[in-house]
Design a protein around this motif. Structure first.
Motif, mmCIF file in Angstrom:
data_model
loop_
_atom_site.group_PDB
_atom_site.id
_atom_site.type_symbol
_atom_site.label_atom_id
_atom_site.label_comp_id
_atom_site.label_asym_id
_atom_site.label_seq_id
_atom_site.Cartn_x
_atom_site.Cartn_y
_atom_site.Cartn_z
ATOM 1 N N ALA A 11 12.575 12.725 2.473
ATOM 2 C CA ALA A 11 11.575 13.795 2.485
ATOM 3 C C ALA A 11 10.607 13.706 3.670
ATOM 4 O O ALA A 11 9.869 14.643 3.925
ATOM 5 N N VAL B 127 14.620 5.801 1.473
ATOM 6 C CA VAL B 127 14.404 6.803 0.434
ATOM 7 C C VAL B 127 13.297 7.775 0.862
ATOM 8 O O VAL B 127 13.428 8.992 0.695
ATOM 9 N N ASP B 128 12.221 7.252 1.444
ATOM 10 C CA ASP B 128 11.143 8.123 1.916
ATOM 11 C C ASP B 128 11.644 9.080 2.989
ATOM 12 O O ASP B 128 11.173 10.215 3.098
ATOM 13 N N ALA B 129 12.602 8.604 3.797
ATOM 14 C CA ALA B 129 13.107 9.422 4.906
ATOM 15 C C ALA B 129 13.786 10.685 4.409
ATOM 16 O O ALA B 129 13.891 11.672 5.146
ATOM 17 N N ARG C 109 0.801 -1.224 0.000
ATOM 18 C CA ARG C 109 0.000 0.000 0.000
ATOM 19 C C ARG C 109 0.835 1.276 0.000
ATOM 20 O O ARG C 109 0.297 2.365 -0.193
ATOM 21 N N VAL D 277 12.513 4.211 -7.632
ATOM 22 C CA VAL D 277 12.485 3.234 -6.541
ATOM 23 C C VAL D 277 11.114 2.570 -6.448
ATOM 24 O O VAL D 277 11.017 1.352 -6.301
ATOM 25 N N LEU E 278 21.045 9.748 -0.399
ATOM 26 C CA LEU E 278 20.415 9.068 0.734
ATOM 27 C C LEU E 278 21.016 9.543 2.049
ATOM 28 O O LEU E 278 20.303 9.677 3.047
ATOM 29 N N LEU F 279 17.092 15.799 1.529
ATOM 30 C CA LEU F 279 16.819 17.108 0.946
ATOM 31 C C LEU F 279 17.122 18.224 1.944
ATOM 32 O O LEU F 279 17.332 19.366 1.570
ATOM 33 N N TYR G 160 14.545 14.489 -6.869
ATOM 34 C CA TYR G 160 14.242 13.501 -5.849
ATOM 35 C C TYR G 160 12.947 12.749 -6.184
ATOM 36 O O TYR G 160 12.857 11.532 -5.988
ATOM 37 N N ARG H 55 12.490 8.827 -6.569
ATOM 38 C CA ARG H 55 11.508 8.040 -5.826
ATOM 39 C C ARG H 55 10.621 7.220 -6.752
ATOM 40 O O ARG H 55 10.240 6.099 -6.427
ATOM 41 N N ARG I 191 13.100 1.395 0.726
ATOM 42 C CA ARG I 191 12.118 2.418 0.397
ATOM 43 C C ARG I 191 11.886 3.367 1.563
ATOM 44 O O ARG I 191 11.684 4.563 1.371
ATOM 45 N N ALA J 216 2.042 6.108 2.341
ATOM 46 C CA ALA J 216 0.922 7.020 2.584
ATOM 47 C C ALA J 216 -0.353 6.283 2.988
ATOM 48 O O ALA J 216 -1.176 6.814 3.729
ATOM 49 N N ARG J 217 -0.525 5.045 2.511
ATOM 50 C CA ARG J 217 -1.760 4.315 2.835
ATOM 51 C C ARG J 217 -1.530 3.210 3.858
ATOM 52 O O ARG J 217 -2.372 2.342 4.042
ATOM 53 N N ARG K 2 -1.173 8.571 -2.552
ATOM 54 C CA ARG K 2 -2.214 9.580 -2.405
ATOM 55 C C ARG K 2 -2.154 10.645 -3.496
ATOM 56 O O ARG K 2 -2.747 11.705 -3.384
#
Lengths: 210, 210
Positions: free
Chosen positions: A125, A121-123, A42, B121, B179, B183, B114, B118, A118, A45-46, B46
């Motif tokens: 932002a 990578v999300d971290a 998911r 990824v 990484l 940012l 970025y 993402r 992932r 975000a979900r 989302r």
């Protein structure tokens, strides 16, 4: 007992304690697995406590007994599953670097390892994942540092200035392999994967010669 | 005019054509920017046409005139913003590799870059982004290939077996930088960023010696 465990996990800050309520390690493992799978399917975000509870077949309240919120649960799931990569000690620098990169590449091509990646990578932002990303990065840095410390203890001649860039190249090359392959194109065999890592290590090790 | 444009973008497959309706390039740029920002803020899961329309200040129907769905819009946004990285021709292999890695690192530390990263990824697990990820990878591969072709034309002596692994290490090292920094921790100056890339290039170029 809970106190001892707490001191060893080092993750106490993310765990909400309820004294007197014994843990069920099997249910816990099932929840952590469910969290990883939910995240993979998911996305960040979900990802919800509801979804994990449904997937693990437990009540939502069970989750909230142990984890304050979705990020705490996700972070612990990742943490719990990314331990064995750095347990490397083959007796030679070359052997250790091959083992380290092989472990890392094998891990990142598995769903749980890819989830870890992932989150990292999300971290970049998302501040909610910053701490776990930092912790994972530190663990990798520590593992690499130990490998080189042992090499020095054995008397290997190493160009110190090249160590950090070489580690960056090795980890980077592994990451490129993951991005170029994706989860859908695994290596034909584990020995193919190891061969790929060996040739990268043999190439960049030339940079370590003083 | 629309036809000419179509031939040049190469993205015709993802665009739903309405003949006779002229394009507004300024609105289009605003929509593509809005899509990138929406993706960065809300994540892939989302990311909706509604959100982009609100952010760009246009009706949702305007979006559907040009893009069949959210993935087509996101993919074109990324594609439209990731062109200049590979325009590299300094006259030397070293100069080209420094320029290439500097462009890439600078780009990946910007929000749009970025977002591109993402998506790449996410594409590992999400088939909707597979094509754009492949296209971006191909573009990078092509840029690197051109750099080495020109070096050969100039008569540089190169160990051919090392070319692909060196490119992998360079791109990988750039990715590790992204990484590790995130940012939130940009380089103090553009020349700091270039210095970082220069030292990586100078190190790994030793591997290209025959």
């Amino acid at each position: 007992m809970s106190g001892i465990h707490e001191r060893h996990t080092g993750a106490a800050a993310t765990i909400r304690k309820r004294p007197g309520r014994p843990r069920d390690p099997i249910a816990e493992q099932r929840i952590l697995d469910a969290a990883i799978n939910e995240f993979l399917e998911r996305g960040a975000a979900r990802f919800t406590m509801d979804g994990v509870a449904r997937r693990a077949g437990v009540g939502k309240s069970t989750l909230y007994l142990r984890w304050a919120d979705r990020d705490a649960l996700l972070v612990e799931s990742v943490r719990a599953r990314s331990r064995s990569i750095e347990a490397v000690d083959t007796g030679s620098l070359r052997g250790d670097l091959i083992q380290l990169t092989t472990n890392l590449l094998r891990f990142l091509l598995e769903p749980v390892g890819y989830a870890t990646f992932r989150i990292t990578v999300d971290a970049v932002a998302n501040p909610a994942y910053e701490n776990v990303a930092k912790e994972l990065a530190q663990r990798h840095r520590h593992a690499a540092r130990r490998v080189f410390e042992r090499a020095r203890e054995r008397g290997d001649a190493i160009d110190e200035a090249a160590v950090d860039p070489v580690v960056e190249c090795l980890y980077g090359a592994v990451t490129m392999q993951v991005l170029n392959r994706g989860l859908g194109r695994p290596f034909a065999s584990d020995s193919d994967l190891a061969t790929r890592c060996t040739s990268t290590v043999d190439l960049v090790m030339r940079l370590l010669e003083p």
